[in-house]
Design an enzyme around this catalytic site. Structure first.
Site, PDB file in Angstrom:
ATOM      1  CB  CYS A   2      34.182  35.597  18.977  1.00 10.92           C
ATOM      2  SG  CYS A   2      32.485  34.737  19.126  1.00 10.92           S
ATOM      3  CG  ASN A  77      34.445  40.268  20.220  1.00  9.41           C
ATOM      4  OD1 ASN A  77      34.022  39.426  20.999  1.00  9.41           O
ATOM      5  ND2 ASN A  77      35.370  41.019  20.717  1.00  9.41           N
ATOM      6  CG  ASP A 102      24.315  38.117  18.156  1.00  6.81           C
ATOM      7  OD1 ASP A 102      24.718  37.158  18.101  1.00  6.81           O
ATOM      8  OD2 ASP A 102      24.919  38.675  19.198  1.00  6.81           O
ATOM      9  CB  ILE A 293      37.052  38.532  44.896  1.00  5.69           C
ATOM     10  CG1 ILE A 293      38.715  37.990  44.700  1.00  5.69           C
ATOM     11  CG2 ILE A 293      37.130  40.099  44.964  1.00  5.69           C
ATOM     12  CD1 ILE A 293      39.467  38.376  43.628  1.00  5.69           C
ATOM     13  CB  SER A 376      30.572  43.101  35.657  1.00  4.24           C
ATOM     14  OG  SER A 376      31.293  43.964  36.374  1.00  4.24           O
ATOM     15  N   GLY A 377      28.861  44.946  37.687  1.00  4.02           N
ATOM     16  CA  GLY A 377      28.548  46.310  37.841  1.00  4.02           C
ATOM     17  C   GLY A 377      29.607  47.288  37.346  1.00  4.02           C
TER      18      GLY A 377
END
Length: 607
Positions: A2, A77, A102, A293, A376-377
């Site tokens: 958010c 957020n 949460d 990508i 993501s790594g």
């Protein structure tokens, strides 16, 4: 995920300031395209933009709690990954819950533990809590700073928001730049000093910190930091612990009420996480979707460089087939990267690193078509010491941030009088020394390990924040959430004290992580050498940004003209310098963004 925004004014009644609060939240609408919320009462105005990920019906914000003793409101957020355990603990302490969110768990954690609530959280978060009875504001940020939070003090006001643009939507915050800000822009670039937001009088809540504001006082507390101590586990126990922590972290971060996918580059980090997530998906009868990508003509144009050893796509295909994912490769032409160059700058409210940021934004835009969340790594190289900088003496022995030895020529294009006034080399060294003073040393550590620890600290506290900024703004600009399992603070704490000789076991960077993924990946994938996030090698990109740079140089009204030595930059644009093409591209990427930034935000420069 958010966006949050709001302000406190201890001398005014803000209950009728709906229009102003909406202006602030509208400025970050992209962070939360699904819903909006406002709360105004007395001295406080809190706003929220929501991206629905968990509990669509129950997680509405700002969220309030009021009883005979408490009157508290929260705008938040992030994601609390241990919220289910916390909910059980809080229930056992007498708390009652009305939702599955949460958000409500965080609110009750504050009711139970006050500002010490942050000590109980595992997640990525930035939040504001207004405690009406105490007339105080709490701003809190996660351990590694995955989620952003900026603020500005103006007299009896505190104005805050997830992004700087939310603050600029308030009439009392103006886009101004002083000497320190200019030194950051031209001395450190996107790897800014922690807590500094570049703009005059705007600060950022630092990672692992919270702040308490009252009418009379302002306090900043660090609730989490790296602590140096001897690592006593042997290799097998270390591998087992890393694997266990990652399995737990990935499992927690797969929780979502919206479609979740995984980023896959074919490198060790993303491949290992994808394999862990893919296994859990398969056990639940589902297929994980993955994305990579690539660039038009990349097969023909690719050239090995300092950070990129080989093409990703063959490895992506191999891992996808091995894990059994539904894979999509997104391919971009150089022209599209040029045409979208300024969008990441607008997302970050600051100049960034150019085309590798642009391509990331475009990738997230494509992923958003089919999902809301991704793994993501990111950050594995910072916490496992994987970058080439860790493995060459000239970087280990440098008296400035090591990455500046590769990219640090931006300040040289400033006008002579500005260059002399700012003294960029001195500023860079001062900021490096400031970072060194924070470093938690380990007494008795040998010189080699001490150098590695120092390097690791620089990357975790100075380089990683930029990488997380880049990922957060590029993703949230498209209303898309990216999770970063390697930033779990438990893992980071553990890795911090593993000797570099053990981290790089088997005579390869991140050797200990390669062993930890032994149950998940084939050996050739596990022992593929480090290759950084891909970059287009198409000459059309260099041509495009060079032409753009010339147009700026030909425009006497271009705002950057007051700062740079146009003759020096034109000399480079005409191909007369000995700068390699990659450096020219990086320089022009950055100068184009600085010019666009000065223009877009109408920045007033004081020097």
């Amino acid at each position: 995920m958010c966006g949050i925004a709001g302000w406190i004014d201890w001398t005014k009644d803000l209950s009728e300031e709906n229009r102003m609060l909406k202006q602030m939240t509208d400025a970050i609408r992209h962070r939360g395209p699904d819903a909006e919320g406002f709360w105004l009462d007395g001295h406080a105005a809190l706003g929220h933009r929501r991206l629905i990920v968990i509990d669509p019906d129950g997680g509405k914000q700002p969220m309030l709690y009021k009883d005979s003793e408490n009157d508290v409101v929260l705008t938040y957020n992030g994601e609390i990954y241990n919220y289910r355990e916390l909910k059980e603990e809080l229930t056992s302490l007498g708390h009652q819950f009305d939702t599955e969110s949460d958000t409500e768990v965080l609110l009750h954690a504050y009711l139970q533990w006050q500002e010490q609530c942050v000590d109980h959280l595992n997640g990525i978060f930035a939040f504001a809590i207004w405690d009406k009875n105490k007339e105080r504001l709490m701003l809190g940020r996660d351990h590694l700073g995955v989620k952003p939070l900026f603020y500005c003090k103006r007299g009896d006001q505190v104005i805050f928001g997830s992004e700087i643009k939310a603050l600029f939507a308030h009439p009392d915050v103006k886009p101004e730049l002083d000497e320190e800000g200019l030194s950051e822009v031209f001395g450190l670039g996107p790897m800014r000093t922690p807590g500094k937001a570049i703009f005059k009088d705007i600060e950022e809540v630092r990672a692992g910190h919270y702040m308490i504001f009252s009418k009379e006082d302002q306090q900043t507390k660090q609730y989490w930091k790296l602590e140096s101590k001897e690592h006593t586990d042997d290799v097998d126990k270390t591998v087992e612990t890393i694997q266990s922590l990652l399995e737990d972290t990935v499992s927690r971060q797969l929780i979502s009420d919206k479609p979740l996918v995984s980023m896959l580059s074919g490198g060790l980090d993303s491949s290992g996480l994808t394999a862990m997530a893919g296994k859990e998906y398969k056990e639940n009868g589902k297929t994980l979707s993955t994305y990579s990508i690539d660039f038009v003509n990349n097969d023909a144009d690719f050239k090995e460089d300092f950070l990129r050893r080989d093409l990703d796509e063959p490895w992506v295909k191999k891992v996808s087939e091995y894990v059994g994912t539904d894979h999509t490769s997104v391919v971009f032409p150089a022209e599209k990267l040029v045409n979208n160059l300024l969008i990441p700058m607008k997302a970050r409210d600051l100049p960034g690193v150019g085309e590798i940021e642009t391509s990331l934004y475009l990738l997230f835009k494509e992923m958003k078509k089919n999902a809301t969340v991704a793994l993501s790594g990111e950050s594995a190289d910072e916490v496992f010491s994987g970058y080439p900088w860790f493995h060459q003496e000239k970087f280990l022995d440098a008296d400035v941030f090591p990455w500046l030895l590769n990219i640090g020529g931006i300040g040289k294009v400033l006008k002579k009088e500005i260059r002399e006034k700012l003294d960029i080399p001195a500023y860079q060294k001062k900021k490096y020394q400031d970072a060194l003073e924070e470093l938690p040393v380990l007494e008795g550590e040998d010189e080699t390990e001490a150098k590695q620890r120092r390097m690791s600290y620089m990357f975790i506290t100075r380089f990683l924040p930029f990488m997380l900024d880049r990922k957060d703004r590029a993703s949230m600009m498209t209303g898309f959430e990216v999770r970063v399992p390697f930033c779990d603070y438990r893992l980071v704490e553990y890795l911090w004290n593993i000797p570099s000789s053990m981290k790089n076991i088997d005579d390869i960077e991140k050797g200990i992580l390669r062993r930890a993924f032994a149950d998940y990946l084939p050996e050739d994938v596990r022992y593929r050498r480090k290759s950084a996030y891909p970059s287009t090698k198409d000459d059309a990109y260099l041509k495009g940004v060079t032409e753009w740079m010339r147009r700026i140089l030909d425009d006497p009204e271009a705002p950057i003209q007051s700062l740079i030595d146009a003759e020096v930059v034109r000399y480079i644009a005409d191909g007369k310098s000995d700068m390699p093409d990659t450096s020219v591209r990086g320089l022009f990427d950055y100068l184009i963004q600085v010019n666009g930034w000065l223009e877009e935000y109408g920045i007033k420069v004081h020097i």
